[in-house]
Scaffold this motif. Structure first.
Motif, PDB file in Angstrom:
ATOM      1  N   ALA A 177      -6.893  -5.348  -6.336  1.00  0.00           N
ATOM      2  CA  ALA A 177      -6.802  -4.331  -5.143  1.00  0.00           C
ATOM      3  C   ALA A 177      -7.293  -5.261  -3.808  1.00  0.00           C
ATOM      4  O   ALA A 177      -8.130  -5.914  -3.981  1.00  0.00           O
ATOM      5  CB  ALA A 177      -7.472  -3.187  -5.027  1.00  0.00           C
ATOM      6  N   VAL A 178      -6.762  -4.829  -2.832  1.00  0.00           N
ATOM      7  CA  VAL A 178      -7.146  -5.502  -1.453  1.00  0.00           C
ATOM      8  C   VAL A 178      -6.541  -4.471  -0.293  1.00  0.00           C
ATOM      9  O   VAL A 178      -5.592  -4.002  -0.377  1.00  0.00           O
ATOM     10  CB  VAL A 178      -6.428  -6.824  -1.113  1.00  0.00           C
ATOM     11  N   VAL A 179      -7.708  -3.969   0.503  1.00  0.00           N
ATOM     12  CA  VAL A 179      -7.458  -2.992   1.638  1.00  0.00           C
ATOM     13  C   VAL A 179      -6.756  -3.902   2.708  1.00  0.00           C
ATOM     14  O   VAL A 179      -7.040  -4.898   2.899  1.00  0.00           O
ATOM     15  CB  VAL A 179      -8.653  -2.407   2.080  1.00  0.00           C
ATOM     16  N   THR A 180      -5.809  -2.993   3.272  1.00  0.00           N
ATOM     17  CA  THR A 180      -4.935  -3.547   4.135  1.00  0.00           C
ATOM     18  C   THR A 180      -4.412  -2.772   5.310  1.00  0.00           C
ATOM     19  O   THR A 180      -4.175  -1.543   4.885  1.00  0.00           O
ATOM     20  CB  THR A 180      -3.556  -4.431   3.669  1.00  0.00           C
ATOM     21  N   SER A 181      -4.455  -3.556   6.422  1.00  0.00           N
ATOM     22  CA  SER A 181      -3.646  -2.632   7.362  1.00  0.00           C
ATOM     23  C   SER A 181      -2.190  -2.719   7.723  1.00  0.00           C
ATOM     24  O   SER A 181      -1.685  -2.163   8.543  1.00  0.00           O
ATOM     25  CB  SER A 181      -4.574  -2.810   8.741  1.00  0.00           C
ATOM     26  N   PHE A 182      -1.671  -3.647   6.771  1.00  0.00           N
ATOM     27  CA  PHE A 182      -0.733  -4.047   7.029  1.00  0.00           C
ATOM     28  C   PHE A 182       0.247  -3.278   5.754  1.00  0.00           C
ATOM     29  O   PHE A 182       0.454  -3.710   4.795  1.00  0.00           O
ATOM     30  CB  PHE A 182      -0.009  -5.494   6.775  1.00  0.00           C
ATOM     31  N   SER A 183       0.867  -2.088   6.032  1.00  0.00           N
ATOM     32  CA  SER A 183       1.268  -1.377   4.786  1.00  0.00           C
ATOM     33  C   SER A 183       2.530  -1.965   4.099  1.00  0.00           C
ATOM     34  O   SER A 183       2.618  -1.471   3.024  1.00  0.00           O
ATOM     35  CB  SER A 183       1.474   0.115   5.478  1.00  0.00           C
ATOM     36  N   SER A 184       3.190  -2.958   4.681  1.00  0.00           N
ATOM     37  CA  SER A 184       4.378  -3.476   4.238  1.00  0.00           C
ATOM     38  C   SER A 184       4.100  -4.681   3.449  1.00  0.00           C
ATOM     39  O   SER A 184       4.816  -5.205   2.662  1.00  0.00           O
ATOM     40  CB  SER A 184       5.487  -3.784   5.176  1.00  0.00           C
ATOM     41  N   ARG A 185       2.559  -5.154   3.584  1.00  0.00           N
ATOM     42  CA  ARG A 185       2.508  -6.508   3.353  1.00  0.00           C
ATOM     43  C   ARG A 185       2.468  -6.685   1.626  1.00  0.00           C
ATOM     44  O   ARG A 185       1.561  -5.630   1.128  1.00  0.00           O
ATOM     45  CB  ARG A 185       1.402  -6.962   3.706  1.00  0.00           C
TER      46      ARG A 185
ATOM     47  N   SER B 298       0.718  -1.160   0.030  1.00  0.00           N
ATOM     48  CA  SER B 298       0.069  -0.004  -0.054  1.00  0.00           C
ATOM     49  C   SER B 298       0.950   1.319  -0.032  1.00  0.00           C
ATOM     50  O   SER B 298       0.604   2.200  -0.669  1.00  0.00           O
ATOM     51  CB  SER B 298      -0.779   0.023   1.231  1.00  0.00           C
ATOM     52  N   ARG B 299       2.147   1.257   0.529  1.00  0.00           N
ATOM     53  CA  ARG B 299       2.852   2.402   0.644  1.00  0.00           C
ATOM     54  C   ARG B 299       3.654   2.761  -0.690  1.00  0.00           C
ATOM     55  O   ARG B 299       3.963   3.733  -1.125  1.00  0.00           O
ATOM     56  CB  ARG B 299       3.718   2.438   1.721  1.00  0.00           C
ATOM     57  N   GLY B 300       3.474   1.429  -1.579  1.00  0.00           N
ATOM     58  CA  GLY B 300       4.237   1.587  -2.719  1.00  0.00           C
ATOM     59  C   GLY B 300       5.758   1.563  -2.904  1.00  0.00           C
ATOM     60  O   GLY B 300       6.500   1.872  -3.685  1.00  0.00           O
ATOM     61  N   ASN B 301       6.511   0.938  -1.491  1.00  0.00           N
ATOM     62  CA  ASN B 301       7.625   0.994  -1.452  1.00  0.00           C
ATOM     63  C   ASN B 301       8.379  -0.450  -1.408  1.00  0.00           C
ATOM     64  O   ASN B 301       9.594  -0.605  -1.464  1.00  0.00           O
ATOM     65  CB  ASN B 301       8.275   1.841  -0.212  1.00  0.00           C
ATOM     66  N   THR B 302       7.356  -1.518  -1.477  1.00  0.00           N
ATOM     67  CA  THR B 302       7.587  -2.666  -1.870  1.00  0.00           C
ATOM     68  C   THR B 302       7.083  -3.421  -2.803  1.00  0.00           C
ATOM     69  O   THR B 302       5.877  -3.550  -2.879  1.00  0.00           O
ATOM     70  CB  THR B 302       7.345  -3.651  -0.281  1.00  0.00           C
ATOM     71  N   ILE B 303       7.891  -4.041  -3.523  1.00  0.00           N
ATOM     72  CA  ILE B 303       7.330  -4.728  -4.854  1.00  0.00           C
ATOM     73  C   ILE B 303       7.968  -6.101  -4.996  1.00  0.00           C
ATOM     74  O   ILE B 303       9.154  -6.271  -4.658  1.00  0.00           O
ATOM     75  CB  ILE B 303       7.765  -3.781  -5.912  1.00  0.00           C
ATOM     76  N   ASP B 304       7.120  -7.190  -5.600  1.00  0.00           N
ATOM     77  CA  ASP B 304       7.573  -8.163  -5.979  1.00  0.00           C
ATOM     78  C   ASP B 304       7.238  -8.688  -7.201  1.00  0.00           C
ATOM     79  O   ASP B 304       6.051  -8.111  -7.717  1.00  0.00           O
ATOM     80  CB  ASP B 304       7.367  -9.367  -5.043  1.00  0.00           C
ATOM     81  N   TYR B 305       7.797  -9.299  -8.162  1.00  0.00           N
ATOM     82  CA  TYR B 305       7.481  -9.966  -9.175  1.00  0.00           C
ATOM     83  C   TYR B 305       7.722 -11.545  -9.681  1.00  0.00           C
ATOM     84  O   TYR B 305       8.260 -12.178  -8.892  1.00  0.00           O
ATOM     85  CB  TYR B 305       8.461  -9.339 -10.526  1.00  0.00           C
ATOM     86  N   SER B 306       6.979 -11.731 -10.470  1.00  0.00           N
ATOM     87  CA  SER B 306       7.138 -12.981 -10.836  1.00  0.00           C
ATOM     88  C   SER B 306       8.342 -13.453 -11.605  1.00  0.00           C
ATOM     89  O   SER B 306       8.918 -12.687 -12.143  1.00  0.00           O
ATOM     90  CB  SER B 306       5.928 -13.900 -11.830  1.00  0.00           C
TER      91      SER B 306
END
Length: 127
Positions: free
Chosen positions: A98-106, A53-61
């Protein structure tokens, strides 16, 4: 609820680039983690990439790592998928989710973890 609309798909030659956009409406995507998935004809939907959600953690296949880039512009309520060095095997309908989350790093990797989906945009890569 949040509504998602993808755009930017099209026909491109192998080695080319496209940028997909996922425009959200209804709510701010700020608290949402986002994902990109794709589905080729006759195949199951597969994970492409995810951003927190923060936009600072990304993962790719593994199949797109190093070629695709996800970014999240909260101020524009839009998520992007920059696709470079496209290959014919990238041909598919691309969906944002999209999924709403309270875990900003997840990050979320599985399609069943997402609550909202766009209608998809077709990407065709010719050889």
């Amino acid at each position: 609820q949040v509504q998602l609309v993808e755009s930017g798909g099209g026909l491109v030659q192998a080695g080319g680039s496209l940028r997909l956009s996922c425009a959200a409406s209804g709510r701010s995507i700020r608290p949402y983690a986002m994902g990109w998935f794709r589905q080729a004809p006759g195949k199951e939907r597969e994970f492409v990439g995810a951003i927190n959600s923060r936009g600072n953690t990304i993962d790719y296949s593994d199949s797109v790592e190093g070629r695709f880039t996800i970014s999240k512009a909260n101020a524009k309520n839009t998520v992007y998928l920059q696709m470079n060095s496209l290959k014919p095997e990238d041909t598919a309908v691309y969906y944002c989710a999209a999924v709403v989350t309270s875990f900003s790093s997840r990050l979320y990797w599985r399609d069943y973890e997402y609550d909202y989906w766009g209608q998809g945009t077709q990407v065709t890569v010719s050889s």
